[in-house]
Design a protein around this motif. Structure first.
Motif, PDB file in Angstrom:
ATOM      1  N   HIS A   1      -6.906   9.935   9.912  1.00  0.00           N
ATOM      2  CA  HIS A   1      -7.126  11.043   9.000  1.00  0.00           C
ATOM      3  C   HIS A   1      -8.313  11.572  10.175  1.00  0.00           C
ATOM      4  CE1 HIS A   1      -6.483   7.592   6.066  1.00  0.00           C
ATOM      5  NE2 HIS A   1      -5.848   9.375   5.172  1.00  0.00           N
TER       6      HIS A   1
ATOM      7  N   ASN B   1     -11.883  -1.476   4.849  1.00  0.00           N
ATOM      8  CA  ASN B   1     -11.150  -1.965   6.636  1.00  0.00           C
ATOM      9  C   ASN B   1     -12.168  -1.494   7.076  1.00  0.00           C
ATOM     10  OD1 ASN B   1     -10.087   0.403   4.181  1.00  0.00           O
ATOM     11  ND2 ASN B   1      -9.373   1.858   5.143  1.00  0.00           N
TER      12      ASN B   1
ATOM     13  N   THR C   1     -14.305   0.501  -1.481  1.00  0.00           N
ATOM     14  CA  THR C   1     -13.561   1.065  -1.527  1.00  0.00           C
ATOM     15  C   THR C   1     -13.446   3.142  -1.576  1.00  0.00           C
ATOM     16  OG1 THR C   1     -12.174   1.529  -3.861  1.00  0.00           O
ATOM     17  CG2 THR C   1     -11.672  -0.895  -2.491  1.00  0.00           C
ATOM     18  N   SER C   2     -12.011   3.761  -1.170  1.00  0.00           N
ATOM     19  CA  SER C   2     -12.318   4.664  -1.263  1.00  0.00           C
ATOM     20  C   SER C   2     -12.817   5.552  -2.871  1.00  0.00           C
ATOM     21  CB  SER C   2     -11.205   5.409  -0.431  1.00  0.00           C
ATOM     22  OG  SER C   2     -10.225   5.081  -1.233  1.00  0.00           O
TER      23      SER C   2
ATOM     24  N   ASP D   1      -3.560   1.379  -4.103  1.00  0.00           N
ATOM     25  CA  ASP D   1      -4.718   2.234  -3.407  1.00  0.00           C
ATOM     26  C   ASP D   1      -5.527   0.173  -2.664  1.00  0.00           C
ATOM     27  OD1 ASP D   1      -6.536   0.911  -5.356  1.00  0.00           O
ATOM     28  OD2 ASP D   1      -6.908   2.942  -4.885  1.00  0.00           O
ATOM     29  N   SER D   2      -6.474   0.429  -2.073  1.00  0.00           N
ATOM     30  CA  SER D   2      -7.056  -0.846  -1.600  1.00  0.00           C
ATOM     31  C   SER D   2      -8.047  -1.640  -2.040  1.00  0.00           C
ATOM     32  CB  SER D   2      -8.151  -0.091  -0.570  1.00  0.00           C
ATOM     33  OG  SER D   2      -7.673   0.212   0.955  1.00  0.00           O
TER      34      SER D   2
ATOM     35  N   GLU E   1     -11.911   9.789   3.831  1.00  0.00           N
ATOM     36  CA  GLU E   1     -11.449   9.531   5.626  1.00  0.00           C
ATOM     37  C   GLU E   1     -11.422  10.538   6.606  1.00  0.00           C
ATOM     38  OE1 GLU E   1      -8.988   6.456   6.216  1.00  0.00           O
ATOM     39  OE2 GLU E   1      -9.661   4.761   4.347  1.00  0.00           O
TER      40      GLU E   1
ATOM     41  N   TYR F   1     -17.004  -0.654   4.028  1.00  0.00           N
ATOM     42  CA  TYR F   1     -15.796  -0.033   3.238  1.00  0.00           C
ATOM     43  C   TYR F   1     -14.702  -1.090   3.102  1.00  0.00           C
ATOM     44  CZ  TYR F   1     -12.052   3.234   3.099  1.00  0.00           C
ATOM     45  OH  TYR F   1     -10.999   3.792   2.421  1.00  0.00           O
TER      46      TYR F   1
ATOM     47  N   TYR G   1       1.141   3.693   2.174  1.00  0.00           N
ATOM     48  CA  TYR G   1       1.003   4.427   2.944  1.00  0.00           C
ATOM     49  C   TYR G   1       2.402   3.361   3.863  1.00  0.00           C
ATOM     50  CZ  TYR G   1      -3.666   5.916   2.720  1.00  0.00           C
ATOM     51  OH  TYR G   1      -4.622   7.346   3.050  1.00  0.00           O
TER      52      TYR G   1
ATOM     53  N   SER H   1      -9.196   8.554  -3.483  1.00  0.00           N
ATOM     54  CA  SER H   1      -8.461   8.343  -2.530  1.00  0.00           C
ATOM     55  C   SER H   1      -7.220   8.332  -2.735  1.00  0.00           C
ATOM     56  CB  SER H   1      -8.938   6.589  -3.331  1.00  0.00           C
ATOM     57  OG  SER H   1      -8.153   6.645  -4.712  1.00  0.00           O
ATOM     58  N   THR H   2      -6.263   7.540  -2.174  1.00  0.00           N
ATOM     59  CA  THR H   2      -4.898   7.371  -2.328  1.00  0.00           C
ATOM     60  C   THR H   2      -4.577   7.480  -3.922  1.00  0.00           C
ATOM     61  OG1 THR H   2      -4.886   5.108  -1.727  1.00  0.00           O
ATOM     62  CG2 THR H   2      -4.060   6.460  -0.280  1.00  0.00           C
TER      63      THR H   2
ATOM     64  N   HIS I   1      -8.318  12.657   1.417  1.00  0.00           N
ATOM     65  CA  HIS I   1      -9.090  11.453   1.725  1.00  0.00           C
ATOM     66  C   HIS I   1     -10.168  11.750   2.598  1.00  0.00           C
ATOM     67  CE1 HIS I   1      -9.348   7.454   2.215  1.00  0.00           C
ATOM     68  NE2 HIS I   1      -8.563   7.082   1.156  1.00  0.00           N
TER      69      HIS I   1
ATOM     70  N   MET J   1       0.231   0.975   9.458  1.00  0.00           N
ATOM     71  CA  MET J   1       0.814   0.752   8.574  1.00  0.00           C
ATOM     72  C   MET J   1       2.608   0.402   9.227  1.00  0.00           C
ATOM     73  SD  MET J   1      -0.930   0.411   5.017  1.00  0.00           S
ATOM     74  CE  MET J   1      -2.482   0.976   4.970  1.00  0.00           C
TER      75      MET J   1
ATOM     76  N   PHE K   1      -6.455  -6.422   7.121  1.00  0.00           N
ATOM     77  CA  PHE K   1      -8.018  -6.219   6.225  1.00  0.00           C
ATOM     78  C   PHE K   1      -6.992  -6.505   5.301  1.00  0.00           C
ATOM     79  CE2 PHE K   1      -7.410  -1.807   6.288  1.00  0.00           C
ATOM     80  CZ  PHE K   1      -8.091  -1.507   4.722  1.00  0.00           C
ATOM     81  N   MET K   2      -5.928  -5.995   4.798  1.00  0.00           N
ATOM     82  CA  MET K   2      -5.990  -5.651   3.371  1.00  0.00           C
ATOM     83  C   MET K   2      -5.298  -7.627   3.013  1.00  0.00           C
ATOM     84  SD  MET K   2      -3.391  -2.040   3.070  1.00  0.00           S
ATOM     85  CE  MET K   2      -4.220  -0.505   2.906  1.00  0.00           C
TER      86      MET K   2
ATOM     87  N   HIS L   1       1.090  -0.760  -0.023  1.00  0.00           N
ATOM     88  CA  HIS L   1       0.169  -0.061  -0.267  1.00  0.00           C
ATOM     89  C   HIS L   1       0.873   1.255   0.027  1.00  0.00           C
ATOM     90  CE1 HIS L   1      -3.083   3.180   1.465  1.00  0.00           C
ATOM     91  NE2 HIS L   1      -3.578   2.188   0.890  1.00  0.00           N
TER      92      HIS L   1
HETATM   93  P1  13P Z   1      -7.300   3.478  -0.236  1.00  0.00           P
HETATM   94  O1  13P Z   1      -6.107   2.343  -0.186  1.00  0.00           O
HETATM   95  O2  13P Z   1      -8.587   3.353  -0.876  1.00  0.00           O
HETATM   96  O3  13P Z   1      -7.125   5.138  -0.629  1.00  0.00           O
HETATM   97  O4  13P Z   1      -7.670   3.879   1.639  1.00  0.00           O
HETATM   98  C1  13P Z   1      -6.262   4.386   2.362  1.00  0.00           C
HETATM   99  C2  13P Z   1      -6.078   3.878   3.794  1.00  0.00           C
HETATM  100  O5  13P Z   1      -6.646   4.293   4.877  1.00  0.00           O
HETATM  101  C3  13P Z   1      -6.219   2.635   4.010  1.00  0.00           C
HETATM  102  O6  13P Z   1      -5.884   1.529   5.071  1.00  0.00           O
END
Ligand code: 13P
Ligand code: SF4
Length: 336
Positions: A198, A137, A151-152, A63-64, A223, A135, A49, A237-238, A221, A291, A86-87, A47
């Motif tokens: 966030h 997450n 996802t976002s 991204d997710s 969130e 979502y 992050y 989203s990211t 974002h 992360m 969770f990913m 990811h």
């Molecule tokens: P995205 O990967 O959908 O941008 O979400 C960010 C996030 O918080 C992942 O934990």
């Protein structure tokens, strides 16, 4: 790290979350990780992050949604998930026959933790005529109680794809849910969860930054809380934030999301200025502590010893697979 027997170390993974084993300091970890990828037919999905050196050694950074799509189509025997629990769970749900490794099993998510499945089941029972959009997450337990995952990147089109009179519970992120309610004109029932990273941004400190950098655009974002989203020049989203920062003519951006994404933004646009949006105190709270539990050392060890491995109850996996598949199908039909 302590020098202990590898079998002993594997037994301790449940407690520590990762393998606590000494690494020969002469090893070049980039070379070693690349060798392990080849020898074991392993793929590293990371990811945005994650810390920059993990991003550098990954086969795919995203991204997710992108990560779930990559997990669905990979032909590798081992999926090494440089992200949070969770990913990796999502990757396992899609790939029961593959080994899924996570450098640190304790890399959780405050947002996912804000929705315990037992409480959510009761909440769902209180809204019998609603469908559940969750979502991504969230835990496999919440996914198993959901009708569609989002996802976002795809939350808005997924909600838009449903009839306007469809009653919906949206979980677990109240900020993303409120944003989608606003942009779709819906009145989804929201679970009261949020992301610790966030929710930390300070409106006052961002305003001061905007005075100092009047041409900088605020990109956020979904969130983030509504007070931050209201100030934003762009919300996404990211992946969407990264693409926007590449294409937009602005030369400076204040970035209201986890700091890891700034590495790819700066790489893609070396002549632009990227400023992390400041939190409401002097801590580094816009670094996700979950992360950032993953390190290059833990990544190497988990690949070398194939531990910690993510495992899952098969009934739970099958129940959680259905809403993920639905998300992937809708996303593919929308070209996302
Ligand atoms: P995205 O990967 O959908 O941008 O979400 C960010 C996030 O918080 C992942 O934990
Ligand atoms: Fe969870 Fe927030 Fe960290 Fe993403 S940034 S993993 S939502 S705590």
């Amino acid at each position: 790290m302590a020098i202990i027997n590898i079998e002993e170390a594997k037994k301790n993974v449940q407690r520590a979350g990762f393998l606590d084993v000494d690494i020969d300091p002469r090893l070049d970890l980039f070379d070693e990780i690349n060798r392990l990828k080849r020898e074991k037919n392993a793929v590293i999905l990371a990811h945005y992050y994650q810390e920059s050196e993990i991003q550098d050694v990954a086969d795919y950074i995203g991204d997710s949604l992108g990560l779930a799509q990559q997990a669905e189509k990979t032909t590798a025997d081992i999926i090494v998930f440089a992200g949070v629990h969770f990913m990796a769970e999502t990757a396992k749900i899609l790939n029961p026959g593959k080994k899924v490794l996570l450098p640190d099993l304790k890399a959780g998510c405050s947002l996912s933790d804000s929705a315990p499945p037992d409480l959510f089941r009761k909440f769902k029972e209180e809204h019998p005529d609603h469908i559940v959009i969750s979502y991504i997450n969230c835990s496999a337990g919440i996914k198993a109680l959901s009708d569609i995952i989002c996802t976002s990147t795809n939350a808005k089109p997924i909600v838009d794809s449903l009839p306007m009179d469809q009653k919906i519970i949206f979980a677990p992120d109240k900020n993303l849910g409120a944003y989608i309610n606003k942009t779709t004109g819906r009145n989804m029932v929201l679970w009261n969860g949020s992301c610790m990273v966030h929710e930390i941004f300070s409106r006052e400190r961002i305003t001061k930054l905007k005075v100092r950098y009047p041409d900088a655009k605020l990109i956020a974002h979904p969130e983030c809380e509504d007070v931050i989203l209201q100030m934003a020049d762009y919300i996404g989203s990211t992946t969407q934030l990264l693409k926007f920062s590449e294409k937009d003519e602005a030369k400076a951006f204040i970035v209201a999301t986890e700091t890891g994404i700034l590495y790819q933004m700066q790489k893609a646009s070396p002549d632009k200025l990227f400023i992390p949006a400041p939190p409401d105190n002097s801590c580094a709270c816009n670094d996700c502590p979950h992360m950032k539990l993953n390190t290059l050392e833990k990544l190497y060890l988990c690949m070398e010893y194939e531990s910690p491995e993510l495992t899952m109850d098969e009934d739970l996996r099958i129940a959680a697979l259905k809403p993920i598949r639905r998300m992937l199908e809708i996303s593919a039909s929308l070209g996302l």
